[in-house]
Design an enzyme around this catalytic site. Structure first.
Site, PDB file in Angstrom:
ATOM      1  N   ASP A  67     -17.828  13.969 -20.176  1.00 38.55           N
ATOM      2  CA  ASP A  67     -18.299  12.632 -19.809  1.00 38.55           C
ATOM      3  C   ASP A  67     -19.451  12.789 -18.818  1.00 38.55           C
ATOM      4  O   ASP A  67     -19.315  13.473 -17.786  1.00 38.55           O
ATOM      5  CB  ASP A  67     -17.173  11.816 -19.177  1.00 38.55           C
ATOM      6  CG  ASP A  67     -16.235  11.236 -20.223  1.00 38.55           C
ATOM      7  OD1 ASP A  67     -16.395  11.559 -21.413  1.00 38.55           O
ATOM      8  OD2 ASP A  67     -15.324  10.472 -19.845  1.00 38.55           O
ATOM      9  N   HIS A 216     -15.612  16.549 -16.798  1.00 40.10           N
ATOM     10  CA  HIS A 216     -16.743  15.804 -16.250  1.00 40.10           C
ATOM     11  C   HIS A 216     -17.809  16.799 -15.808  1.00 40.10           C
ATOM     12  O   HIS A 216     -17.519  17.762 -15.086  1.00 40.10           O
ATOM     13  CB  HIS A 216     -16.299  14.931 -15.076  1.00 40.10           C
ATOM     14  CG  HIS A 216     -15.570  13.701 -15.507  1.00 40.10           C
ATOM     15  ND1 HIS A 216     -14.240  13.707 -15.851  1.00 40.10           N
ATOM     16  CD2 HIS A 216     -15.995  12.418 -15.671  1.00 40.10           C
ATOM     17  CE1 HIS A 216     -13.867  12.488 -16.200  1.00 40.10           C
ATOM     18  NE2 HIS A 216     -14.918  11.684 -16.105  1.00 40.10           N
TER      19      HIS A 216
END
Length: 259
Positions: A67, A216
């Site tokens: 992400d 992430h």
């Protein structure tokens, strides 16, 4: 809207409870015995709308997803490792990321990775109208198509990991497959990084066949742990594949595809 055929065809782990009467936050109880997590009724709800969080085949395959809400300086290293190790990934990006790191978006595409939709402004889809969701997704689609060779977008990671039955229904109608995950840890807090070994141990302790792994890219720990994790998983017999591979396996019977 999407020209994809059958053949071509954030993250906090939370308990399984509704945020409100009809809104949910993706979560599960982690398993550390090599088996997939139990996601409860989320699984059937997601499948009802053609989404996924895992490859259920039982094959020792891993799907890396990242992400990218904003850039913290580590995505270049991540891309270097993926290129060196010949590992495909999916990067779910926002409007902010497109505007602030266009060269990295171009590189993702150039090096063969999938660019997924994480919405333009990262709103809560459980509190958004269908028209707002459509606008959020369309802006990302258009910007990526103008910036790269990727002209279609199939995979969506709902911002904040929140969803409703309606948001799943609406996004499917808009041509998207909701892509959740079966491995993750709290890695997004840049002020609470604990070193590459912590990231490595957190991920490796949850590994299971068919895992969709969420990382992430703002985490330095992830960037530093990635190479060793890939090497050690391969040593355990795991292989790495793209989300397109997962979708082909879902759509075609075993033996009808090249796996």
């Amino acid at each position: 809207m999407k020209k994809i055929t059958l053949l071509i065809l954030s993250i906090v782990i939370v308990p399984l409870f509704p945020i409100s009467a009809a809104a949910y936050g993706w979560g599960y109880e982690k398993n550390k015995d090599g088996s997939p997590p139990d996601v409860g009724f989320y699984g059937p709800l997601l499948e009802q709308h053609d989404g996924f969080y895992i490859d259920k085949s039982g094959d020792k395959e891993i799907y890396l997803t990242f992400d990218n809400g904003y850039e913290e300086g580590y995505t270049g290293r991540i891309l270097d490792v993926l290129k060196e190790k010949k590992v495909p990934a999916a990067f779910f990006i926002t409007g902010h990321y497109i505007n602030s790191a266009p060269e990295l978006v171009k590189r993702m595409n150039k090096e063969g990775h999938i660019i997924g939709n994480h919405s333009w402004h990262h709103p809560d889809f459980t509190a958004s109208s269908k028209s707002r969701i459509k606008e959020e997704l369309h802006k990302v689609e258009t910007a990526v198509a103008q910036l790269t060779d990727q002209k279609d977008m199939l995979y969506l990671r709902p911002p904040r990991g929140t969803f409703t039955d309606k948001s799943l229904e609406w996004t499917r109608e808009l041509g998207y497959i909701n892509a959740f995950w079966s491995i993750a840890f709290v890695d997004w807090n840049t002020g609470r990084q604990k070193g590459w070994k912590y990231a490595y141990d957190s991920l490796m302790s949850q590994v299971h066949p068919g895992a969709v792994m969420l990382l992430h890219s703002v985490s330095e720990d992830n960037a530093l742990a990635l190479e060793k994790m890939i090497d050690d998983l391969r040593a355990q017999g795991y292989t790495f594949h793209s989300l397109d591979h997962l979708m082909m396996k879902k759509l075609l019977p075993k033996g009808g595809y090249w796996y």
